[in-house]
Design a protein around this motif. Structure first.
Motif: not given
Length: 437
Positions: A16-17, A37, A33, A40
């Motif tokens: 999803r990220n 992401l 962002k 991550q």
């Protein structure tokens, strides 16, 4: 026992990220962002090359070229399925930094992995021409279009537009650019600059009616564009000269001798590509040595000077707006063998007035020719922009000696000499240029 109950990373959350990162990148590639992401995901799956490339693309767009290069090279070093995409990214980055030789190396690397994509062949031809392999590179562009027609014919209009842009970007002469640009325009795939440059190429070929018709067509789509209005106005002026050539003082041959149309084509092309005089002066500001900077006077508005009509608009106005000359005797600050320095507006005006007052005493400055003196060695010699924008050295009693193809080229050479970038394609061989007229 503090880790008791911790679960493995949620793969669905990772995906999803990643999906969100790609979605944001597609809409706002510089959004912070994207990096958040991507990092991550990489914290959980550090070997995921596609994510490293996404992060590299983001870093590149944000102006962090060194970090982007590190990420691309990291992926390339893995030699996994993303290797070819890493090579494409490195090719793109090298082109953006005007490192044409490095771009060519990566273009060839890409094709060592994948021969099927016409865009890769187009990029190879483009980088070949940038590096001086002009004929081979331009032929490769045609081959890329042919490959597109065989493999993905629905993309052919895009290929036409890309080829025309690549020819323009590698300083292809009008005779080679025109047929490609015409195909792009017919396919409605030419970007606005390619279409505009096609109109000016028609002028260079003395196809004034074609230039007018194309300009009018483009004006219907963009009626407030000054450059298009200028194209139409120039074409109509040329048509009137042709129609009235027997009853007026100026003829088409007179215009040919000045090179004003060819100069207009080159100046517009250079403006499109960021290789014009204004861009060169801006690049010089970034790398100029302090001792040279100290010799330069502040810029001046030419219109503020009495008799400003004596100052030429070919290059002198731009130079004076940048800096109003240099201190006398300071030409050595350029680091050249001959100590030429920039002339001030007052010096140019005074010299022109002196020549006009007694033309017979100044036989090296003919009234019926185009010339703009812009630099002097303070010993009687000058650097002068003449017909077709060529920069020459002029000394009393001697033929003009070519110095550079243009004032912009002279400045770019100084930029390179001071350690700055060079966005210009490699120059063509003299004999090739002569064959193109």
């Amino acid at each position: 026992m503090k880790d008791f109950g911790r679960t493995a990373p949620d793969d669905d959350a990772v995906e999803r990220n990643l999906d969100l990162a790609w979605e944001i990148f597609g809409a706002q590639p510089s959004h912070p962002k994207v990096a958040e992401l991507a990092l991550q995901v990489l914290a959980v799956q550090p070997e995921r090359s596609s994510v490293s490339l996404l992060l590299g693309n983001h870093r590149e767009i944000c102006g962090q070229a060194d970090e982007a290069r590190r990420l691309y090279l990291q992926v390339a070093g893995r030699r996994d399925r993303q290797f070819v995409n890493a090579a494409r990214a490195l090719r793109h980055l090298a082109l953006a930094e005007h490192d044409h030789a490095e771009a060519l190396r990566w273009a060839r690397t890409v094709l060592g992995e994948d021969h099927e994509e016409w865009r890769d062949w187009m990029e190879l031809g483009f980088t070949q021409a940038l590096c001086g392999e002009h004929e081979d590179g331009w032929r490769r562009l045609d081959e890329a279009v042919a490959l597109c027609s065989r493999t993905t014919p629905d993309e052919l209009p895009t290929a036409f537009g890309k080829r025309a842009a690549c020819l323009l970007g590698t300083f292809a002469p009008p005779d080679r650019f025109v047929p490609a640009a015409e195909e792009a325009v017919r396919g409605d795939a030419a970007n606005p600059w390619v279409a505009l440059m096609l109109g000016w190429a028609y002028l260079v070929q003395y196809r004034f009616a074609d230039a007018e018709q194309l300009g009018l067509r483009l004006l219907r789509e963009n009626p407030t564009e000054d450059l298009l209005q200028n194209l139409v106005g120039t074409a109509r002026t040329m048509l009137r000269i042709v129609e009235n050539s027997h009853g007026q003082d100026i003829t088409l041959d007179d215009i040919r001798r000045t090179g004003v149309i060819e100069l207009g084509w080159r100046q517009l092309r250079d403006q499109v590509l960021g290789t014009d005089l204004a861009s060169a002066l801006a690049a010089l500001d970034d790398v100029m040595p302090a001792d040279l900077r100290a010799t330069l006077r502040p810029g001046t508005a030419v219109a503020d000077h009495a008799e400003s009509d004596r100052i030429g608009s070919m290059v002198a106005e731009d130079l004076l707006a940048w800096h109003d000359g240099q201190q006398p005797g300071s030409g050595a600050a350029w680091g050249r063998a001959e100590p030429f320095r920039l002339m001030s507006a007052a010096e140019i005006i005074d010299m022109c007035a002196e020549i006009e007052a007694d033309p017979g005493a100044h036989p090296d400055w003919p009234e019926n020719e185009v010339w703009e003196q812009v630099m002097t060695d303070d010993a009687g010699a000058y650097l002068v922009a003449v017909a077709f924008g060529v920069l020459v050295k002029r000394r009393p009693g001697h033929p003009d000696e070519p110095v550079a193809a243009s004032m912009a080229d002279w400045i770019w050479d100084r930029v390179v000499g001071f350690g700055g970038p060079d966005p210009r394609p490699a120059p063509r061989r003299t004999e090739d240029a002569l064959l193109d007229g």
